[in-house]
Design an enzyme around this catalytic site. Structure first.
Site, PDB file in Angstrom:
ATOM      1  N   LYS A 124      49.190 -32.132  19.425  1.00  0.00           N
ATOM      2  CA  LYS A 124      50.368 -31.609  20.307  1.00  0.00           C
ATOM      3  C   LYS A 124      51.212 -30.633  19.537  1.00  0.00           C
ATOM      4  CE  LYS A 124      51.466 -31.709  24.701  1.00  0.00           C
ATOM      5  NZ  LYS A 124      50.393 -31.742  25.860  1.00  0.00           N
ATOM      6  N   ASP A 164      51.373 -26.351  28.140  1.00  0.00           N
ATOM      7  CA  ASP A 164      51.977 -27.559  28.905  1.00  0.00           C
ATOM      8  C   ASP A 164      53.226 -27.008  29.226  1.00  0.00           C
ATOM      9  OD1 ASP A 164      51.885 -30.956  28.568  1.00  0.00           O
ATOM     10  OD2 ASP A 164      53.800 -30.210  27.978  1.00  0.00           O
ATOM     11  N   GLY A 235      58.095 -32.241  40.691  1.00  0.00           N
ATOM     12  CA  GLY A 235      57.920 -31.001  39.755  1.00  0.00           C
ATOM     13  C   GLY A 235      57.299 -29.943  40.686  1.00  0.00           C
ATOM     14  N   PHE A 236      57.398 -28.608  40.125  1.00  0.00           N
ATOM     15  CA  PHE A 236      56.977 -27.411  41.042  1.00  0.00           C
ATOM     16  C   PHE A 236      56.085 -26.660  40.187  1.00  0.00           C
ATOM     17  CE2 PHE A 236      60.276 -24.208  40.489  1.00  0.00           C
ATOM     18  CZ  PHE A 236      61.257 -24.874  39.772  1.00  0.00           C
ATOM     19  N   GLY A 237      55.478 -27.041  38.880  1.00  0.00           N
ATOM     20  CA  GLY A 237      54.822 -26.166  38.125  1.00  0.00           C
ATOM     21  C   GLY A 237      53.224 -26.408  38.303  1.00  0.00           C
ATOM     22  N   ASN A 238      52.551 -26.091  37.151  1.00  0.00           N
ATOM     23  CA  ASN A 238      51.299 -25.746  37.130  1.00  0.00           C
ATOM     24  C   ASN A 238      50.503 -27.135  37.693  1.00  0.00           C
ATOM     25  OD1 ASN A 238      48.715 -26.605  35.354  1.00  0.00           O
ATOM     26  ND2 ASN A 238      48.772 -24.448  35.743  1.00  0.00           N
ATOM     27  N   VAL A 239      50.874 -28.422  37.369  1.00  0.00           N
ATOM     28  CA  VAL A 239      50.291 -29.618  37.715  1.00  0.00           C
ATOM     29  C   VAL A 239      50.628 -29.902  39.305  1.00  0.00           C
ATOM     30  CG1 VAL A 239      49.865 -32.045  37.237  1.00  0.00           C
ATOM     31  CG2 VAL A 239      50.356 -30.433  35.520  1.00  0.00           C
ATOM     32  N   ALA A 240      51.635 -29.653  39.625  1.00  0.00           N
ATOM     33  CA  ALA A 240      52.140 -30.057  40.937  1.00  0.00           C
ATOM     34  C   ALA A 240      51.551 -28.988  42.009  1.00  0.00           C
ATOM     35  CB  ALA A 240      53.765 -29.897  41.085  1.00  0.00           C
ATOM     36  N   TRP A 241      51.136 -27.727  41.513  1.00  0.00           N
ATOM     37  CA  TRP A 241      50.617 -26.971  42.471  1.00  0.00           C
ATOM     38  C   TRP A 241      49.220 -27.020  42.609  1.00  0.00           C
ATOM     39  CZ3 TRP A 241      47.007 -23.364  39.634  1.00  0.00           C
ATOM     40  CH2 TRP A 241      46.366 -22.544  40.627  1.00  0.00           C
TER      41      TRP A 241
HETATM   42  P1  NDP Z   1      55.400 -26.604  33.923  1.00  0.00           P
HETATM   43  O1  NDP Z   1      56.366 -26.054  33.059  1.00  0.00           O
HETATM   44  O2  NDP Z   1      54.335 -25.774  34.937  1.00  0.00           O
HETATM   45  O3  NDP Z   1      55.996 -27.457  35.203  1.00  0.00           O
HETATM   46  C1  NDP Z   1      56.785 -28.407  34.871  1.00  0.00           C
HETATM   47  C2  NDP Z   1      57.613 -28.801  36.040  1.00  0.00           C
HETATM   48  O4  NDP Z   1      58.432 -30.010  36.063  1.00  0.00           O
HETATM   49  C3  NDP Z   1      58.519 -27.579  36.265  1.00  0.00           C
HETATM   50  O5  NDP Z   1      58.810 -27.417  37.296  1.00  0.00           O
HETATM   51  C4  NDP Z   1      59.807 -28.374  35.429  1.00  0.00           C
HETATM   52  O6  NDP Z   1      61.023 -27.322  35.704  1.00  0.00           O
HETATM   53  C5  NDP Z   1      59.838 -29.428  36.415  1.00  0.00           C
HETATM   54  N1  NDP Z   1      60.811 -30.435  35.600  1.00  0.00           N
HETATM   55  C6  NDP Z   1      61.196 -30.542  34.225  1.00  0.00           C
HETATM   56  N2  NDP Z   1      62.040 -31.434  34.041  1.00  0.00           N
HETATM   57  C7  NDP Z   1      62.056 -31.919  35.358  1.00  0.00           C
HETATM   58  C8  NDP Z   1      62.986 -32.881  35.724  1.00  0.00           C
HETATM   59  N3  NDP Z   1      64.012 -33.656  34.875  1.00  0.00           N
HETATM   60  N4  NDP Z   1      62.975 -33.313  37.136  1.00  0.00           N
HETATM   61  C9  NDP Z   1      62.111 -32.589  37.967  1.00  0.00           C
HETATM   62  N5  NDP Z   1      61.464 -31.421  37.335  1.00  0.00           N
HETATM   63  C10 NDP Z   1      61.297 -31.329  36.145  1.00  0.00           C
HETATM   64  O7  NDP Z   1      54.441 -27.639  33.084  1.00  0.00           O
HETATM   65  P2  NDP Z   1      53.105 -28.403  33.946  1.00  0.00           P
HETATM   66  O8  NDP Z   1      52.995 -28.614  35.118  1.00  0.00           O
HETATM   67  O9  NDP Z   1      52.064 -27.928  32.910  1.00  0.00           O
HETATM   68  O10 NDP Z   1      53.264 -29.777  33.119  1.00  0.00           O
HETATM   69  C11 NDP Z   1      53.707 -30.927  33.902  1.00  0.00           C
HETATM   70  C12 NDP Z   1      53.611 -32.340  33.312  1.00  0.00           C
HETATM   71  O11 NDP Z   1      52.100 -32.530  33.271  1.00  0.00           O
HETATM   72  C13 NDP Z   1      53.957 -32.538  31.872  1.00  0.00           C
HETATM   73  O12 NDP Z   1      54.398 -33.833  31.726  1.00  0.00           O
HETATM   74  C14 NDP Z   1      52.915 -32.030  31.231  1.00  0.00           C
HETATM   75  O13 NDP Z   1      52.894 -32.606  30.012  1.00  0.00           O
HETATM   76  C15 NDP Z   1      51.699 -32.591  31.988  1.00  0.00           C
HETATM   77  N6  NDP Z   1      50.545 -32.107  31.862  1.00  0.00           N
HETATM   78  C16 NDP Z   1      50.062 -30.791  31.931  1.00  0.00           C
HETATM   79  C17 NDP Z   1      48.836 -30.481  31.806  1.00  0.00           C
HETATM   80  C18 NDP Z   1      48.605 -28.891  31.779  1.00  0.00           C
HETATM   81  O14 NDP Z   1      47.298 -28.740  31.422  1.00  0.00           O
HETATM   82  N7  NDP Z   1      49.509 -28.142  31.985  1.00  0.00           N
HETATM   83  C19 NDP Z   1      47.817 -31.302  31.461  1.00  0.00           C
HETATM   84  C20 NDP Z   1      48.121 -32.805  31.673  1.00  0.00           C
HETATM   85  C21 NDP Z   1      49.465 -33.181  31.523  1.00  0.00           C
HETATM   86  P3  NDP Z   1      61.634 -26.968  34.302  1.00  0.00           P
HETATM   87  O15 NDP Z   1      60.696 -26.305  33.425  1.00  0.00           O
HETATM   88  O16 NDP Z   1      62.209 -25.584  35.009  1.00  0.00           O
HETATM   89  O17 NDP Z   1      62.486 -27.806  33.921  1.00  0.00           O
HETATM   90  O1  2IT Z   2      48.802 -32.809  28.195  1.00  0.00           O
HETATM   91  C1  2IT Z   2      47.881 -32.314  28.286  1.00  0.00           C
HETATM   92  O2  2IT Z   2      46.469 -32.862  28.442  1.00  0.00           O
HETATM   93  C2  2IT Z   2      47.895 -30.932  28.307  1.00  0.00           C
HETATM   94  N1  2IT Z   2      48.929 -30.293  28.232  1.00  0.00           N
HETATM   95  C3  2IT Z   2      46.555 -30.201  28.240  1.00  0.00           C
HETATM   96  C4  2IT Z   2      45.867 -30.054  26.766  1.00  0.00           C
HETATM   97  C5  2IT Z   2      44.719 -28.904  26.730  1.00  0.00           C
HETATM   98  O3  2IT Z   2      44.323 -28.959  25.496  1.00  0.00           O
HETATM   99  O4  2IT Z   2      44.088 -28.451  27.634  1.00  0.00           O
END
Ligand code: NDP
Ligand code: 2IT
Length: 445
Positions: A124, A164, A235-241
């Site tokens: 990581k 991430d 959340g409202f990021g990549n994973v939530a979507w």
């Molecule tokens: P994003 O940056 O796309 O989204 C993360 C989301 O969570 C954002 O909306 C962020 O807002 C929000 N957030 C952060 N802190 C808080 C909080 N305290 N309360 C509520 N919302 C919050 O990231 P991802 O969607 O990629 O990642 C989300 C989670 O999933 C992480 O734990 C990541 O490690 C995990 N993950 C991601 C993978 C991937 O492929 N992307 C794979 C496996 C796990 P803001 O950034 O504005 O604070």
């Molecule tokens: O936490 C995770 O598994 C990720 N952010 C994805 C890692 C990756 O190499 O695709």
């Protein structure tokens, strides 16, 4: 194995690394019996070796902001374990990033990647850089400066980073460009690439889709499904979507999303255009979900709270670590929630997990249920090696099969005598065994 003694020693060596110690404790407590039943693990120092990263690179990342000011952030790459394949894991850009957080994520990644059934080691990295409110030019300059250092220790067969929190397709593009320029090669050194230059179909959706596929398998053990279920997502990021898209497709209703400012409660269901709007919100870099309630007046914005107080059947925490605590867990249980699937890494505190296990509800740890992201990264690496691309259906079918396989491994190693499946125990044991046996085969290194 004496878990307390190992943790005390680790705490002395790494004082204050709270998240890292939390993650190590969770895994060691789950695998204690297996380690005691296999004396060859202790005789070969497997535990002492697996809890320490192979190496950590720390570097400074200077960059110019649009006003001409020089900024300096910290960059890191934690190469944790490559017993079963090249180091693999995401990069996180967020102001909260520190070594403890990256070590916890890297440690979890070892066992998650082992569960995917693909040959992927664990690592990581990231930076305390905050992409929020930065111009594209500033993000580009930061990413280029970050890659100037990182490129020295990564490669398609050595260490393959991905996204991430705070690192999406845009950042991967800027970093890939710099790697290509320095190393003069176009290879699969990063995953999550653009579709036109080596990316895989389904990778953006994969973590959220995989989380829902896993929850679907858990529900099926109770002869149940997502049909008609009320679902809370954070959340409202990549994973939530991705998760919201798949829940809706399977007949469930997503009633919440959240940001650091609070949560959105939309009884009409967050689907279709609303899911697309969530992506737009995220892209504006404002870090708030409140505007959703201005755009869709039937929804309610609840400031400063978390979505776990809403009555739902399924909860999918998809934002960040330790975002669901003991009180939240008790509220979910009191409201009849039957299934909790971690989309984020370590979103539930140890006390919250204890509540779920006591209530014997369906609970899956992130290393099992969010493994679809890195698994699809593994599929992207395979396609890059073959210089070939699979169709959307081919990748989605493989992802689906991998999530089912991970579910089966958890059931195999996590079923208690009374038939209850402790998915956390099952995931930790299954993930650990493959890594430990590989380390045994390869000698003391
Ligand atoms: P994003 O940056 O796309 O989204 C993360 C989301 O969570 C954002 O909306 C962020 O807002 C929000 N957030 C952060 N802190 C808080 C909080 N305290 N309360 C509520 N919302 C919050 O990231 P991802 O969607 O990629 O990642 C989300 C989670 O999933 C992480 O734990 C990541 O490690 C995990 N993950 C991601 C993978 C991937 O492929 N992307 C794979 C496996 C796990 P803001 O950034 O504005 O604070
Ligand atoms: O936490 C995770 O598994 C990720 N952010 C994805 C890692 C990756 O190499 O695709």
């Amino acid at each position: 194995m004496n878990v307390e003694q190992i943790l005390n020693n680790l705490e002395k060596k790494h004082p204050g690394e709270v998240e890292y110690l939390q993650a190590v404790r969770e895994v060691l407590e789950s695998i204690e019996d297996v380690v005691n039943e296999n004396p060859q693990f202790e005789a070969n120092g497997i535990i002492d070796r697996v809890v320490e990263p192979d190496r950590i690179l720390t570097f400074k990342v200077p960059w110019l902001s649009d006003d001409g000011k020089v900024n300096v952030n910290l960059g890191y790459r934690v190469q944790f374990n490559n017993a079963i394949g090249p180091y693999k894991g995401g990069l996180r850009f967020h102001p909260s990033v520190n070594l403890s957080i990256l070590k916890f994520l890297g440690f979890e990644q070892i066992f998650k990647n082992s569960l995917t059934t693909l040959p992927l080691g664990g690592g990581k990295g990231g930076s305390d850089f905050d992409p929020k409110g930065k111009s594209d030019r500033e993000v580009m300059h930061f990413c280029q400066s970050f890659m100037m250092e990182l490129q020295a220790i990564i490669g398609p067969d050595t260490d393959v980073p991905a996204g991430d929190i705070g690192v999406g397709g845009g950042e991967i593009g800027f970093m890939y460009g710099m790697y290509k320029k320095i190393r003069k090669e176009h290879t699969g050194v990063l995953t999550g690439k653009g579709l036109d230059w080596g990316g895989s179909l389904i990778r953006p959706e994969a973590t959220g889709f995989g989380t829902v596929y896993f929850a679907k398998e858990m529900l099926a053990t109770k002869e149940d499904s997502f049909e008609g279920k009320r679902v809370a997502i954070s959340g409202f990021g990549n994973v939530a979507w991705g998760a919201a898209t798949k829940v809706t497709e399977l007949g469930g209703k997503v009633v919440t999303i959240s940001g650091p400012d609070g949560y959105i409660y939309d009884e009409a269901g967050i689907s279709g255009d609303k899911i697309e709007y969530m992506l737009e919100l995220r892209a504006t870099n404002n870090d708030i979900v409140k505007p959703y309630a201005d755009e869709f007046p039937e929804a309610k914005f609840v400031a400063g709270s978390r979505p776990w107080e809403v009555k739902v059947d399924v909860a999918l925490p998809c934002a960040t670590q330790n975002e669901l605590d003991e009180n939240d867990a008790k509220t979910l249980m009191a409201n009849g929630c039957m299934c909790i699937g971690e989309g984020a890494n370590m979103p539930c505190t140890p006390e919250a997990i204890e509540v779920f296990l006591e209530n014997k509800v369906l609970y899956s740890p992130g290393k099992a249920s969010n493994a679809g992201g890195v698994a699809t990264s593994g599929l992207e690496m395979s396609q890059n090696s073959m210089k070939y691309s699979w169709s959307e259906k081919e990748v989605d079918d493989k992802l689906h099969r991998i999530m089912k396989d991970i579910h089966d491994q958890c059931v195999k190693h996590g079923t208690d005598e009374d038939g209850f499946v402790n998915y956390m125990k099952g995931a930790n044991i299954a993930g650990f065994l493959k890594v430990a046996n590989s380390m045994l085969d390869q000698g003391i290194l």
